[in-house]
Scaffold this motif. Sequence first.
Motif, PDB file in Angstrom:
ATOM      1  N   ALA A   1      -1.430   8.552  -7.319  1.00 51.75           N
ATOM      2  CA  ALA A   1      -2.703   8.976  -6.098  1.00 51.75           C
ATOM      3  C   ALA A   1      -2.225   8.295  -5.012  1.00 51.75           C
ATOM      4  O   ALA A   1      -3.413   8.824  -3.849  1.00 51.75           O
ATOM      5  N   GLY A   2      -1.353   7.474  -4.765  1.00 55.30           N
ATOM      6  CA  GLY A   2      -0.963   6.641  -4.064  1.00 55.30           C
ATOM      7  C   GLY A   2      -1.802   5.141  -3.378  1.00 55.30           C
ATOM      8  O   GLY A   2      -1.661   5.024  -2.226  1.00 55.30           O
ATOM      9  N   VAL A   3      -2.536   4.884  -4.459  1.00 54.09           N
ATOM     10  CA  VAL A   3      -3.146   3.633  -4.204  1.00 54.09           C
ATOM     11  C   VAL A   3      -1.672   2.539  -3.528  1.00 54.09           C
ATOM     12  O   VAL A   3      -2.274   1.942  -2.847  1.00 54.09           O
ATOM     13  N   ALA A   4      -0.803   2.408  -4.002  1.00 54.35           N
ATOM     14  CA  ALA A   4       0.094   1.422  -3.488  1.00 54.35           C
ATOM     15  C   ALA A   4       0.911   1.425  -2.276  1.00 54.35           C
ATOM     16  O   ALA A   4       0.712   1.049  -1.483  1.00 54.35           O
ATOM     17  N   ASP A   5       0.814   3.079  -1.461  1.00 52.48           N
ATOM     18  CA  ASP A   5       0.624   3.367  -0.498  1.00 52.48           C
ATOM     19  C   ASP A   5      -0.595   2.547   0.448  1.00 52.48           C
ATOM     20  O   ASP A   5      -0.231   2.108   1.292  1.00 52.48           O
ATOM     21  N   VAL A   6      -1.762   3.253   0.273  1.00 52.79           N
ATOM     22  CA  VAL A   6      -2.854   2.577   0.939  1.00 52.79           C
ATOM     23  C   VAL A   6      -1.967   0.686   0.704  1.00 52.79           C
ATOM     24  O   VAL A   6      -2.697   0.140   1.516  1.00 52.79           O
ATOM     25  N   LEU A   7      -2.131   0.312  -0.198  1.00 50.90           N
ATOM     26  CA  LEU A   7      -1.890  -1.500  -0.247  1.00 50.90           C
ATOM     27  C   LEU A   7      -1.466  -1.848   0.120  1.00 50.90           C
ATOM     28  O   LEU A   7      -1.209  -2.611   1.253  1.00 50.90           O
ATOM     29  N   ARG A   8       0.219  -1.471   0.033  1.00 55.65           N
ATOM     30  CA  ARG A   8       1.230  -1.192   1.685  1.00 55.65           C
ATOM     31  C   ARG A   8       1.042  -1.082   2.725  1.00 55.65           C
ATOM     32  O   ARG A   8       0.966  -2.698   3.491  1.00 55.65           O
ATOM     33  N   ALA A   9       0.223  -0.525   3.297  1.00 59.17           N
ATOM     34  CA  ALA A   9      -0.253  -0.169   4.857  1.00 59.17           C
ATOM     35  C   ALA A   9      -1.453  -1.366   4.965  1.00 59.17           C
ATOM     36  O   ALA A   9      -1.594  -1.375   6.401  1.00 59.17           O
ATOM     37  N   GLY A  10      -1.886  -1.906   4.403  1.00 52.29           N
ATOM     38  CA  GLY A  10      -2.771  -2.349   4.339  1.00 52.29           C
ATOM     39  C   GLY A  10      -2.219  -4.137   3.911  1.00 52.29           C
ATOM     40  O   GLY A  10      -3.408  -5.584   4.550  1.00 52.29           O
ATOM     41  N   GLY A  11      -0.703  -4.122   3.502  1.00 55.19           N
ATOM     42  CA  GLY A  11      -0.317  -5.784   4.341  1.00 55.19           C
ATOM     43  C   GLY A  11      -0.476  -6.627   1.923  1.00 55.19           C
ATOM     44  O   GLY A  11      -0.191  -7.858   2.711  1.00 55.19           O
ATOM     45  N   ILE A  12      -0.545  -6.116   1.289  1.00 56.72           N
ATOM     46  CA  ILE A  12      -0.763  -6.330   0.684  1.00 56.72           C
ATOM     47  C   ILE A  12       0.930  -5.996  -0.352  1.00 56.72           C
ATOM     48  O   ILE A  12       1.022  -4.949  -0.325  1.00 56.72           O
ATOM     49  N   ALA A  13       1.164  -6.830  -1.183  1.00 53.74           N
ATOM     50  CA  ALA A  13       2.741  -6.833  -2.057  1.00 53.74           C
ATOM     51  C   ALA A  13       1.890  -6.061  -3.437  1.00 53.74           C
ATOM     52  O   ALA A  13       1.088  -6.692  -3.610  1.00 53.74           O
ATOM     53  N   VAL A  14       2.793  -4.821  -3.765  1.00 54.05           N
ATOM     54  CA  VAL A  14       2.652  -4.019  -4.894  1.00 54.05           C
ATOM     55  C   VAL A  14       3.296  -3.810  -6.046  1.00 54.05           C
ATOM     56  O   VAL A  14       4.605  -3.528  -5.467  1.00 54.05           O
ATOM     57  N   PHE A  15       3.640  -4.456  -6.788  1.00 52.77           N
ATOM     58  CA  PHE A  15       4.388  -3.434  -8.076  1.00 52.77           C
ATOM     59  C   PHE A  15       4.157  -1.700  -8.069  1.00 52.77           C
ATOM     60  O   PHE A  15       3.339  -2.162  -8.843  1.00 52.77           O
ATOM     61  N   GLY A  16       4.920  -1.376  -7.934  1.00 58.60           N
ATOM     62  CA  GLY A  16       4.849   0.536  -8.476  1.00 58.60           C
ATOM     63  C   GLY A  16       5.347   1.188  -7.244  1.00 58.60           C
ATOM     64  O   GLY A  16       4.871   0.514  -6.054  1.00 58.60           O
ATOM     65  N   PRO A  17       5.593   2.304  -7.700  1.00 59.33           N
ATOM     66  CA  PRO A  17       6.310   2.565  -6.701  1.00 59.33           C
ATOM     67  C   PRO A  17       4.624   3.988  -5.005  1.00 59.33           C
ATOM     68  O   PRO A  17       4.355   3.266  -5.855  1.00 59.33           O
ATOM     69  N   ASP A  18       5.480   4.342  -4.399  1.00 53.30           N
ATOM     70  CA  ASP A  18       4.485   5.344  -3.509  1.00 53.30           C
ATOM     71  C   ASP A  18       3.752   6.386  -4.401  1.00 53.30           C
ATOM     72  O   ASP A  18       4.768   6.830  -5.248  1.00 53.30           O
ATOM     73  N   ALA A  19       3.969   7.519  -3.616  1.00 47.01           N
ATOM     74  CA  ALA A  19       2.879   8.276  -4.262  1.00 47.01           C
ATOM     75  C   ALA A  19       4.072   9.477  -4.324  1.00 47.01           C
ATOM     76  O   ALA A  19       4.108  10.236  -5.217  1.00 47.01           O
TER      77      ALA A  19
ATOM     78  N   ASP B   1      -8.735   4.684  -6.332  1.00 50.11           N
ATOM     79  CA  ASP B   1      -9.475   4.440  -4.930  1.00 50.11           C
ATOM     80  C   ASP B   1      -8.637   3.823  -4.473  1.00 50.11           C
ATOM     81  O   ASP B   1      -9.481   2.091  -4.520  1.00 50.11           O
ATOM     82  N   GLY B   2      -7.834   3.925  -3.388  1.00 50.33           N
ATOM     83  CA  GLY B   2      -6.526   2.965  -2.730  1.00 50.33           C
ATOM     84  C   GLY B   2      -7.762   1.985  -1.733  1.00 50.33           C
ATOM     85  O   GLY B   2      -7.099   0.910  -2.118  1.00 50.33           O
ATOM     86  N   GLU B   3      -8.204   2.161  -1.277  1.00 48.90           N
ATOM     87  CA  GLU B   3      -9.413   1.729  -0.076  1.00 48.90           C
ATOM     88  C   GLU B   3      -9.775   0.541  -0.971  1.00 48.90           C
ATOM     89  O   GLU B   3     -10.229  -0.527  -0.675  1.00 48.90           O
ATOM     90  N   ALA B   4     -10.385   1.223  -1.980  1.00 47.63           N
ATOM     91  CA  ALA B   4     -11.395   0.469  -3.004  1.00 47.63           C
ATOM     92  C   ALA B   4     -10.924  -1.183  -3.211  1.00 47.63           C
ATOM     93  O   ALA B   4     -11.813  -2.263  -3.288  1.00 47.63           O
ATOM     94  N   VAL B   5      -8.979  -0.397  -3.956  1.00 51.48           N
ATOM     95  CA  VAL B   5      -8.823  -1.500  -4.602  1.00 51.48           C
ATOM     96  C   VAL B   5      -8.256  -2.337  -3.292  1.00 51.48           C
ATOM     97  O   VAL B   5      -7.924  -3.998  -3.516  1.00 51.48           O
ATOM     98  N   LEU B   6      -7.525  -2.010  -2.420  1.00 49.47           N
ATOM     99  CA  LEU B   6      -7.711  -2.879  -1.440  1.00 49.47           C
ATOM    100  C   LEU B   6      -8.521  -3.881  -0.861  1.00 49.47           C
ATOM    101  O   LEU B   6      -8.412  -4.908  -0.361  1.00 49.47           O
ATOM    102  N   SER B   7     -10.100  -3.169  -0.195  1.00 49.02           N
ATOM    103  CA  SER B   7     -10.989  -3.798  -0.201  1.00 49.02           C
ATOM    104  C   SER B   7     -11.073  -5.376  -1.003  1.00 49.02           C
ATOM    105  O   SER B   7     -11.099  -6.556  -0.460  1.00 49.02           O
ATOM    106  N   PHE B   8     -10.953  -5.045  -2.269  1.00 47.90           N
ATOM    107  CA  PHE B   8     -10.702  -6.190  -3.618  1.00 47.90           C
ATOM    108  C   PHE B   8     -10.214  -6.960  -3.292  1.00 47.90           C
ATOM    109  O   PHE B   8     -10.045  -8.402  -3.174  1.00 47.90           O
ATOM    110  N   ALA B   9      -8.865  -6.952  -2.871  1.00 43.06           N
ATOM    111  CA  ALA B   9      -7.641  -7.767  -3.348  1.00 43.06           C
ATOM    112  C   ALA B   9      -7.367  -8.036  -1.588  1.00 43.06           C
ATOM    113  O   ALA B   9      -7.136  -9.986  -1.823  1.00 43.06           O
TER     114      ALA B   9
END
Length: 430
Positions: A77-95, A51-59
């Motif tokens: 599932a696109g978790v990296a996409d949600v995090l990057r859009a939220g301004g969090i650096a992510v190690f892992g490709p987008d969906a 759940d990208g939104e849940a991970v972003l909230s925790f981050a």
Amino acid sequence: MNILVLGSGGREHAMTWALKKSPLVEALFVAPGNGGTEEIATNVTNLVINDGEAVLSFAKDNNIDLVVIGPEAPLVAGVADVLRAGGIAVFGPDAQGAQLEGSKTYSKEFMRALDIPTARYGSFSTEAEALAFAHEMGAPLVVKADGLAAGKGVVVADDMEDAEDAIHDCFDGTFGDAGSTVVIEECLTGPECSLLAFVADGKAHCMVTAQDHKRAFEGDRGPNTGGMGAYSPVPIVEADELAAMKEVMKRAARGTDAEHFEHDYRGVLYGGFMLTPEGPKVLEFNARFGDPETQVVLPRLESDLAEIMLAVAEGRPDDVKLHWNDEWAVCVVLASEGYPGSYEKGKVILGIDDAEALKGVTVFHAGTAKNHDDELVTAGGRVLNVVALGETFEEAQERAYEACDLINFEGKQLRTDIGDRAAKGRSAWE
């Protein structure tokens, strides 16, 4: 930095262990983690990692500077996409990048477009079409569920009856939606070799070679598993083969930049190769670190993993500097009785401290947890990854099995021949 690692297996324990060594790291969180990560980081057991939104909230709530995504499912599932859009650096490709693993058809089309050597194949969405192609190609052949099947959606069919059964299983729902499309390939021959690379901005920095053991039982018999052991480096790889594999990884990386993808690929690209008589050919691409390959690659890494991952996440591939030690690494997986089929959980594990007291031995947890009495117990099919380093292959192998003998739990299952074929040389595959 504060870093969040997503995942619960041996791969994630190995990554957390390597990150822990970095002076850049202030706090480490692992979601959901396991009994091993609990000892070196804070496990976050209630976070839904797909759940990208849940991970972003925790981050955001925990001032996370970098999220490292271990398994393939959150990537697809696109978790990296949600995090990057939220301004969090992510190690892992987008969906989109993760489709290189999430869809075998997509991956094959990617290889064909870039003229990457691979097996002849066909992709089918009906059982009748798949069966017709299989009969046209003839056995032996390989039947693959197109989507994610936890490493178990691939069958090497030695005869047509096995191929028909494998195709039927896919369309009959054995692998859920992953089997709604089936890829059928020619069966390549030769030893396998994994070559992983850190990829960002269309550039690849290749790691050291490793070889997994997929089959459940000695002699490479039995069903495919998530991996029963690995070693690094791979001594049977010739210099020209290694050069060819590195060129393939660089070509693939160039095909993942922002010109070809919506976003450039930032993470690990895993190349699974077969060393055929015609040269190395790609069996598969994965969009993340391999498991258990990670467990033999990262103990050989002398560079700062946190620095590397941040550089990749921020799209700074020229800042990735890789230095490796010259030691050999052997990993033996201790599994629950019955794996990869059904198995029981909750078996008390003893002897890990004794095993890790041996020189060069590290035990990475995969399927472990703590029970109500705070005892370490089995909680999965693959339970532990016993890793040993040595100055020679033989030393590392002997040390790994010595450590395995010191660890006990009811129903302990392992292969006793990890690395034997490599020790005998290339002729062992002929």
